[in-house]
Write a protein that holds these residues in place. Structure first.
Motif, short mmCIF file in Angstrom:
data_model
loop_
_atom_site.label_atom_id
_atom_site.label_comp_id
_atom_site.label_asym_id
_atom_site.label_seq_id
_atom_site.Cartn_x
_atom_site.Cartn_y
_atom_site.Cartn_z
N GLY A 172 0.76 -1.24 0.00
CA GLY A 172 0.00 0.00 0.00
C GLY A 172 0.79 1.29 0.00
O GLY A 172 0.21 2.37 -0.03
N ALA A 173 2.11 1.21 0.04
CA ALA A 173 2.92 2.44 -0.03
C ALA A 173 2.88 3.01 -1.45
O ALA A 173 2.55 2.30 -2.40
N THR A 174 3.21 4.28 -1.56
CA THR A 174 3.35 4.90 -2.88
C THR A 174 4.79 5.39 -3.04
O THR A 174 5.43 5.79 -2.06
N THR A 175 5.27 5.37 -4.26
CA THR A 175 6.65 5.75 -4.53
C THR A 175 6.84 7.25 -4.40
O THR A 175 6.10 8.03 -4.98
N LEU A 176 7.82 7.64 -3.62
CA LEU A 176 8.26 9.03 -3.60
C LEU A 176 9.43 9.16 -4.56
O LEU A 176 9.43 10.02 -5.42
N HIS A 177 10.43 8.27 -4.43
CA HIS A 177 11.56 8.21 -5.35
C HIS A 177 11.87 6.76 -5.66
O HIS A 177 12.02 5.96 -4.73
N ASP A 178 11.98 6.46 -6.94
CA ASP A 178 12.35 5.11 -7.35
C ASP A 178 13.83 4.89 -7.05
O ASP A 178 14.56 5.82 -6.70
N VAL A 179 14.29 3.68 -7.22
CA VAL A 179 15.67 3.33 -6.94
C VAL A 179 16.62 4.17 -7.80
O VAL A 179 16.41 4.30 -9.01
N ARG A 180 17.64 4.75 -7.14
CA ARG A 180 18.66 5.50 -7.88
C ARG A 180 20.00 5.34 -7.18
O ARG A 180 20.07 5.15 -5.97
N ASP A 181 21.05 5.42 -7.96
CA ASP A 181 22.42 5.32 -7.45
C ASP A 181 22.84 6.72 -7.02
O ASP A 181 22.77 7.67 -7.80
N VAL A 182 23.31 6.85 -5.78
CA VAL A 182 23.74 8.15 -5.28
C VAL A 182 25.25 8.24 -5.17
O VAL A 182 25.78 9.14 -4.53
N GLY A 183 25.93 7.31 -5.81
CA GLY A 183 27.39 7.34 -5.85
C GLY A 183 28.00 6.10 -5.24
O GLY A 183 27.54 5.59 -4.23
N GLY A 184 29.00 5.60 -5.93
CA GLY A 184 29.73 4.45 -5.42
C GLY A 184 28.93 3.17 -5.37
O GLY A 184 29.27 2.26 -4.63
N GLY A 185 27.84 3.11 -6.12
CA GLY A 185 27.01 1.92 -6.12
C GLY A 185 25.98 1.87 -5.01
O GLY A 185 25.21 0.92 -4.91
N ASP A 187 3.83 6.16 3.20
CA ASP A 187 2.76 5.26 3.64
C ASP A 187 1.42 5.99 3.58
O ASP A 187 1.36 7.17 3.21
N ALA A 188 0.34 5.31 3.95
CA ALA A 188 -1.00 5.88 3.85
C ALA A 188 -1.19 7.11 4.73
O ALA A 188 -2.06 7.94 4.47
N ASP A 189 -0.35 7.25 5.77
CA ASP A 189 -0.44 8.41 6.65
C ASP A 189 0.48 9.55 6.23
O ASP A 189 0.57 10.56 6.92
N GLY A 190 1.19 9.37 5.13
CA GLY A 190 2.11 10.40 4.65
C GLY A 190 3.51 10.32 5.22
O GLY A 190 4.33 11.19 4.96
N ASN A 191 3.78 9.28 6.02
CA ASN A 191 5.13 9.11 6.57
C ASN A 191 6.08 8.65 5.48
O ASN A 191 5.74 7.81 4.64
N LEU A 192 7.29 9.19 5.51
CA LEU A 192 8.30 8.83 4.53
C LEU A 192 9.17 7.71 5.07
O LEU A 192 9.59 7.74 6.23
N ILE A 193 9.43 6.73 4.21
CA ILE A 193 10.27 5.59 4.56
C ILE A 193 11.33 5.47 3.50
O ILE A 193 11.03 5.32 2.31
N GLY A 194 12.58 5.55 3.91
CA GLY A 194 13.70 5.42 2.98
C GLY A 194 14.27 4.02 3.01
O GLY A 194 14.24 3.34 4.03
N LEU A 195 14.80 3.60 1.87
CA LEU A 195 15.50 2.32 1.73
C LEU A 195 16.89 2.59 1.20
O LEU A 195 17.06 3.47 0.34
N MET A 196 17.87 1.85 1.68
CA MET A 196 19.24 2.02 1.21
C MET A 196 19.89 0.65 1.07
O MET A 196 19.74 -0.20 1.94
N GLN A 197 20.57 0.47 -0.05
CA GLN A 197 21.35 -0.74 -0.27
C GLN A 197 22.78 -0.31 -0.54
O GLN A 197 23.05 0.47 -1.46
#
Length: 116
Positions: free
Chosen positions: A80-93, A101-111
């Motif tokens: 049920g989340a919506t995309t704020l930013h799709d996967v992108r490389d921010v340097g060095g891989g 989320d449905a309440d407007g909270n932002l959740i970041g992912l990092m690999q």
């Protein structure tokens, strides 16, 4: 599913002012550029993003460290989340993405880049 929450990025309007404030709290930044200032303290990374507001960041975004960002993103979108930013490389891989989320909270992912 995650490796923990060890990064938080703040959107800032005045990078110099914010850098001065966070330097008082966290010491000298390890990364200092016009597009990102980063601090490390007690195993935590704190970043300042002067373009965060224009990218839809409404406040600090915690980044969960994951081993497979694309599958984790897909799972959050299916839940049920919506995309704020799709996967992108921010340097060095290093890959990042973020959702709202449905309440407007932002959740970041990092690999992190694979070790060589």
């Amino acid at each position: 599913m995650t490796r923990g929450l060890t990064t938080i990025i703040y959107p800032v309007k005045d990078l110099d002012q914010s850098k001065a404030l966070f330097s008082e709290l966290l010491g000298t930044p390890y990364a200092d550029s016009a597009y990102y200032v980063g601090f490390r303290d007690a195993g935590q990374e704190v970043g300042l993003d002067p373009h965060g507001h224009s990218r839809g960041m409404t406040g600090p975004v915690p980044y969960w460290h994951v081993s497979d960002i694309r599958s984790t993103l897909a799972a959050l979108l299916a839940a049920g989340a919506t995309t704020l930013h799709d996967v992108r490389d921010v340097g060095g891989g290093r890959l990042i993405a973020s959702v709202k989320d449905a309440d407007g909270n932002l959740i970041g992912l990092m690999q992190q880049a694979p070790a060589e």
